[in-house]
Design a protein around this motif. Structure first.
Motif, PDB file in Angstrom:
ATOM      1  N   LEU A  33      52.053  19.136  50.224  1.00  0.00           N
ATOM      2  CA  LEU A  33      53.394  18.254  50.473  1.00  0.00           C
ATOM      3  C   LEU A  33      54.557  19.200  50.078  1.00  0.00           C
ATOM      4  O   LEU A  33      55.705  19.308  50.785  1.00  0.00           O
ATOM      5  CB  LEU A  33      53.221  17.074  50.000  1.00  0.00           C
ATOM      6  CG  LEU A  33      54.524  16.292  49.991  1.00  0.00           C
ATOM      7  CD1 LEU A  33      55.025  16.076  51.442  1.00  0.00           C
ATOM      8  CD2 LEU A  33      54.416  14.970  49.360  1.00  0.00           C
ATOM      9  N   ALA A  34      54.402  19.862  48.795  1.00  0.00           N
ATOM     10  CA  ALA A  34      55.564  20.404  48.024  1.00  0.00           C
ATOM     11  C   ALA A  34      55.941  21.691  48.877  1.00  0.00           C
ATOM     12  O   ALA A  34      57.022  22.019  48.858  1.00  0.00           O
ATOM     13  CB  ALA A  34      55.077  20.963  46.684  1.00  0.00           C
ATOM     14  N   GLU A  35      55.083  22.390  49.405  1.00  0.00           N
ATOM     15  CA  GLU A  35      55.101  23.620  50.331  1.00  0.00           C
ATOM     16  C   GLU A  35      56.206  22.948  51.374  1.00  0.00           C
ATOM     17  O   GLU A  35      57.115  23.758  51.840  1.00  0.00           O
ATOM     18  CB  GLU A  35      53.958  24.355  50.603  1.00  0.00           C
ATOM     19  CG  GLU A  35      54.302  25.507  51.393  1.00  0.00           C
ATOM     20  CD  GLU A  35      53.102  26.209  51.988  1.00  0.00           C
ATOM     21  OE1 GLU A  35      53.162  27.251  52.733  1.00  0.00           O
ATOM     22  OE2 GLU A  35      52.060  25.618  51.560  1.00  0.00           O
ATOM     23  N   HIS A  36      55.539  22.007  52.097  1.00  0.00           N
ATOM     24  CA  HIS A  36      56.518  21.765  53.016  1.00  0.00           C
ATOM     25  C   HIS A  36      57.845  21.391  52.817  1.00  0.00           C
ATOM     26  O   HIS A  36      58.762  21.558  53.602  1.00  0.00           O
ATOM     27  CB  HIS A  36      55.724  20.440  53.861  1.00  0.00           C
ATOM     28  CG  HIS A  36      56.471  19.675  55.047  1.00  0.00           C
ATOM     29  ND1 HIS A  36      56.838  20.388  56.046  1.00  0.00           N
ATOM     30  CD2 HIS A  36      56.937  18.594  54.809  1.00  0.00           C
ATOM     31  CE1 HIS A  36      57.408  19.634  56.750  1.00  0.00           C
ATOM     32  NE2 HIS A  36      57.660  18.398  56.227  1.00  0.00           N
ATOM     33  N   LEU A  37      58.015  20.361  51.637  1.00  0.00           N
ATOM     34  CA  LEU A  37      59.239  20.182  51.379  1.00  0.00           C
ATOM     35  C   LEU A  37      60.520  21.070  50.929  1.00  0.00           C
ATOM     36  O   LEU A  37      61.601  21.049  50.954  1.00  0.00           O
ATOM     37  CB  LEU A  37      59.085  18.952  49.845  1.00  0.00           C
ATOM     38  CG  LEU A  37      58.558  17.913  50.412  1.00  0.00           C
ATOM     39  CD1 LEU A  37      58.143  16.922  49.282  1.00  0.00           C
ATOM     40  CD2 LEU A  37      59.215  16.613  51.400  1.00  0.00           C
ATOM     41  N   ALA A  38      59.620  22.335  50.501  1.00  0.00           N
ATOM     42  CA  ALA A  38      60.431  23.443  49.950  1.00  0.00           C
ATOM     43  C   ALA A  38      60.749  24.444  51.196  1.00  0.00           C
ATOM     44  O   ALA A  38      61.649  25.396  50.859  1.00  0.00           O
ATOM     45  CB  ALA A  38      59.873  24.118  48.922  1.00  0.00           C
ATOM     46  N   SER A  39      60.470  23.941  52.442  1.00  0.00           N
ATOM     47  CA  SER A  39      60.474  24.951  53.536  1.00  0.00           C
ATOM     48  C   SER A  39      61.584  24.285  54.618  1.00  0.00           C
ATOM     49  O   SER A  39      62.043  23.116  54.440  1.00  0.00           O
ATOM     50  CB  SER A  39      59.248  25.062  54.163  1.00  0.00           C
ATOM     51  OG  SER A  39      59.068  23.732  54.922  1.00  0.00           O
ATOM     52  N   ASP A  40      61.960  25.146  55.341  1.00  0.00           N
ATOM     53  CA  ASP A  40      62.869  24.791  56.558  1.00  0.00           C
ATOM     54  C   ASP A  40      62.138  23.792  57.846  1.00  0.00           C
ATOM     55  O   ASP A  40      62.934  23.342  58.485  1.00  0.00           O
ATOM     56  CB  ASP A  40      63.283  25.931  57.157  1.00  0.00           C
ATOM     57  CG  ASP A  40      64.446  26.850  56.490  1.00  0.00           C
ATOM     58  OD1 ASP A  40      64.960  26.137  55.340  1.00  0.00           O
ATOM     59  OD2 ASP A  40      64.509  27.785  56.640  1.00  0.00           O
ATOM     60  N   ALA A  41      60.854  23.607  57.469  1.00  0.00           N
ATOM     61  CA  ALA A  41      60.034  22.879  58.572  1.00  0.00           C
ATOM     62  C   ALA A  41      60.269  21.191  58.191  1.00  0.00           C
ATOM     63  O   ALA A  41      60.105  20.666  58.889  1.00  0.00           O
ATOM     64  CB  ALA A  41      58.579  23.056  58.428  1.00  0.00           C
ATOM     65  N   PHE A  42      60.764  20.968  57.175  1.00  0.00           N
ATOM     66  CA  PHE A  42      61.138  19.765  56.945  1.00  0.00           C
ATOM     67  C   PHE A  42      62.337  19.063  57.714  1.00  0.00           C
ATOM     68  O   PHE A  42      63.154  19.645  57.804  1.00  0.00           O
ATOM     69  CB  PHE A  42      61.435  19.211  55.144  1.00  0.00           C
ATOM     70  CG  PHE A  42      61.831  18.041  54.938  1.00  0.00           C
ATOM     71  CD1 PHE A  42      61.093  17.010  54.910  1.00  0.00           C
ATOM     72  CD2 PHE A  42      63.298  17.721  54.857  1.00  0.00           C
ATOM     73  CE1 PHE A  42      61.383  15.574  54.610  1.00  0.00           C
ATOM     74  CE2 PHE A  42      63.628  16.160  54.435  1.00  0.00           C
ATOM     75  CZ  PHE A  42      62.552  15.245  54.329  1.00  0.00           C
TER      76      PHE A  42
END
Length: 311
Positions: free
Chosen positions: A155-164
């Motif tokens: 989840l942390a990786e996703h929230l830090a990415s442009d994919a969110f």
């Protein structure tokens, strides 16, 4: 002049309804809602109005179509027009939080959910809920923003990415993942507030479960998949059907598709109410039914009743 007016913002999704009206020989008028002027000084035209505004309208460039529709429905309501899927239906269409609270009033279980405003608060909400979990948009449609996370690190990786993906209304739902013994959900269709049929939807390829025969250009739509992605369940019964019907009646919803999933313990969890429902043509052809024709006949019946009252 036609007695039936269909409010919508998606040309592709209206095609099968046009065909259904043509089959039964009933004229109707389309009201495409995106931009324009609503003259509140004048009364609306006579007739029956069917609201097909979608929660996903903003994804087709119609950012304020839902808000515009809300103004139209308020105008129609003030003048006493017959509306299928009126203001309350629209309010639930564009807010899953509103759906869940309304479903709870009828003892209908929904997955544990936290509504989060602010990307920076999502991780803390996830920690409170626990993993695995799903993120989704409060105002969604077509599975917008739905992603499964098995761990805090993912989840942390996703929230830090442009994919969110930032939800259009700013509200992200952090929701408990319901593990089903088999990869499918059930969508129960209602017309005139009454059960029409249920369709089993294969979820093995993901969460975008649009059943329409056409989706907007560039979208991945399971309705285009080959094989029995959608299959109408013969002889479907469920103890929640009376509660779903009571929920629809209390919330001004005449036409809807309600989606639920059954967990490993056999408990049903209702997680989405689609007041702008679509139908899969291959599944319907195999079962010999037509949701759009059922809608057309329902609207024709309401219009005929209006004419009798006016006579």
């Amino acid at each position: 002049m036609p007695d039936i007016h269909v409010i919508h913002e998606n040309e592709a999704w209206i095609v099968p309804l046009r065909a259904a009206f043509a089959r039964i020989g009933v004229p109707f008028r389309e009201w495409f809602v995106d931009r324009g002027v609503l003259d509140l000084r004048a009364p609306p035209p006579e007739g029956v109005f069917y609201n097909r505004m979608s929660a996903s309208s903003h994804t087709r460039g119609h950012r304020f179509a839902a808000e515009h529709t809300g103004a139209i429905l308020a105008w129609l309501h003030r003048h006493g027009r017959t509306v299928v899927n009126g203001p309350r239906a629209l309010a639930l269409e564009i807010s899953k939080v509103a759906q869940y609270e309304a479903l709870a009033a009828f003892g209908i279980a929904t997955p544990d959910t936290l509504a989060v405003v602010g990307r920076e608060h999502i991780a803390a909400a996830a920690d409170r809920l626990g993993f695995p979990l799903i993120l989704k948009h409060n105002r969604g449609g077509k599975g917008l923003g739905v992603r499964l996370f098995l761990s805090a690190a993912a989840l942390a990786e996703h929230l830090a990415s442009d994919a969110f993906e930032q939800p259009i209304d700013g509200i992200t739902l952090v929701q408990r993942y319901i593990a089903a013994p088999e990869p499918f959900i059930t969508r129960v269709e209602f017309v005139g507030g009454r059960f029409l049929y249920a369709v089993r939807v294969d979820t093995s390829e993901g969460f975008e479960l649009c059943p329409a025969d056409q989706c907007a250009a560039g979208e991945v739509c399971p309705a285009e998949a080959k094989g029995p992605k959608f299959r109408i369940v013969e002889g479907f019964t469920h103890p929640l059907v009376p509660r779903w019907e009571a929920f629809l009646a209390a919330n001004d919803i005449g036409v809807a598709g309600i989606e639920f999933i059954t967990d490993r313990d056999g408990r049903a969890w209702t997680y989405d109410v689609n007041t702008n429902t679509n139908y899969n043509p291959e599944a319907e052809a195999a079962a010999g039914v037509s949701g759009m024709e059922a809608i057309a006949r329902h609207l024709a019946g309401l219009a005929a009743a209006e004419r009798r009252r006016a006579a």
